[in-house]
Structure formats: C-alpha cells, structure tokens
Design an enzyme around this catalytic site. Sequence first.
Site, PDB file in Angstrom:
ATOM      1  CG  LEU A 148      -1.904   1.143   1.371  1.00 12.99           C
ATOM      2  CD1 LEU A 148      -2.738   1.333   0.128  1.00 12.99           C
ATOM      3  CD2 LEU A 148      -2.800   0.909   2.602  1.00 12.99           C
ATOM      4  CE1 TYR A 149       5.282   5.731   2.536  1.00 10.32           C
ATOM      5  CE2 TYR A 149       6.954   4.023   2.698  1.00 10.32           C
ATOM      6  CZ  TYR A 149       6.605   5.362   2.689  1.00 10.32           C
ATOM      7  OH  TYR A 149       7.568   6.314   2.829  1.00 10.32           O
ATOM      8  N   GLY A 150       4.199   1.552  -0.659  1.00  9.46           N
ATOM      9  CA  GLY A 150       5.084   1.621  -1.821  1.00  9.46           C
ATOM     10  C   GLY A 150       4.355   2.008  -3.091  1.00  9.46           C
ATOM     11  CB  SER A 152       0.724   5.598  -1.965  1.00 14.00           C
ATOM     12  OG  SER A 152       1.754   5.660  -0.993  1.00 14.00           O
ATOM     13  CE  LYS A 153       5.295   8.766   0.270  1.00 17.79           C
ATOM     14  NZ  LYS A 153       5.191  10.250   0.337  1.00 17.79           N
TER      15      LYS A 153
END
Length: 241
Positions: A148-150, A152-153
Amino acid sequence: MALVTGATSGIGAATAELLAERGAHVLVAGRDAARGEAVVARVRDRGGKADFLSAELADAESARRLAHRATELGGGRVDILVNNAGIFPFGPTAEASPADVDAVYDLNVKAPFHLVARLAPAMAERGSGAIVNVSTMVAEYGVAGMALYGSSKAALNLLTKAWAAEFGPHGVRVNAVEPGPTRTGGTAAMGENLDALAAQAPAGRPAEAREIAEAIAYLVGDTASFVQGAIVPVDGGRTAV
C-alpha cells in the site's frame, strides 16, 4: 516563499529549518499546532522567517484551502513546494481496510496532486518555481507488507515525471527524493527493524532527517537549475545494489 507539508516533525521539520537557514520564508504545514509552532520558534530563534499553517490534507478541499492560505501569506506567490506529508502503514495486503487504502492515497497521492494543481500554474505563469515530492526507496522494488505504502509513492514518482513534462517548459522544476530508512519520530516505533532495514544498504545505517533535507534543499536551489524530472535516491545506496 516555501511551503513544506508534514513539516511539524521528522524530514519535513528538518527541511523547513534548513530552507529557512538558507533565506526562505517557510510555511510549516501540518496537523499538530503545538509541534508546528515549535518548529516556527526554532526557525525564528535562529533569525529565520516562518509561519505555521494548520492542514489535515485529508481531502481536496483541505489541499485547496492550504494552497490559498499559503499564497495569501506569500503575498500572492509560493515559489517552492515540498510535498512531504505522508503516512506509511505496513502490513499484509489482506489486512488493509478500504479506509486504510483511502487514507494512504488521499494523503500520499491526492494531496500532492491538488496542491500542484493549485500552485504550479501560477509558478509557470511567473516562469519560475521548484517542487520536490518526498517518495521512498520502496517505490522502486517490492517489499512484503509495504504494498500500500510503496504503490502510493510509485504513483507520486510518475506524477513527478509527468509534472516535469507539463510545467518544466514554463520554468517550473519538479523532482523527487526517495529516502531510505530515516530516524524520525514516526519511525521510532520500528525499533531494531529500522536498523535491520538500513543494514541492507552500503551505508549500513539509517539516515538522519537533516541528510534527507539536504537533498531536498539542493533540488529546490539554483545549483540544481538543470535537474528536472529526477527521482533521486537518498537511501544509503540501497537501490543501487
């Protein structure tokens, strides 16, 4: 005038303080007024100029309000935008709720999009400006628990390149930095996991927030005048090996 989001702690606070040291009037944007005012006080104690702006950045309207207030405080202009605000929940994909997904993409992707949409056209009209997006090294490769984090970036990285193509011809430089493991209040909870992640890189240690801020300050400065659309790893060499 420089607007730094997520500037009440960590990389954002270090960036705000460094830009102020180098002569910018900095707008410290964030959710925590007490921490934001503390950053402003440190800047002013050193002879710099800073003001705090409260901003949740949880939706488009919040981003638009921040852009409007920043422009007003800047006397009609914002010359530097650092999109640093973000959240980084880790965990299995199956355990992420729809609300988790929305929260990450609202802050990590949509907030920068709406801020750039509001501020970059005026920069382009003036023929100058600099935007730096704060990404992450895990936007470059897959890590279990960081989907999820990766992702988005990774979206922010593509936006960086697209905005460079869109606004670069009009004098607005858009770039990004990809920090590796960094010691901040937000990563303190990772404990030894932070050191273990950092040990995989040639540098073998986590970064200090000021080290990431130095890269951001370079990219917004005049010495980076020929750097456009770059995604700069500041990860101790992790993505190079």
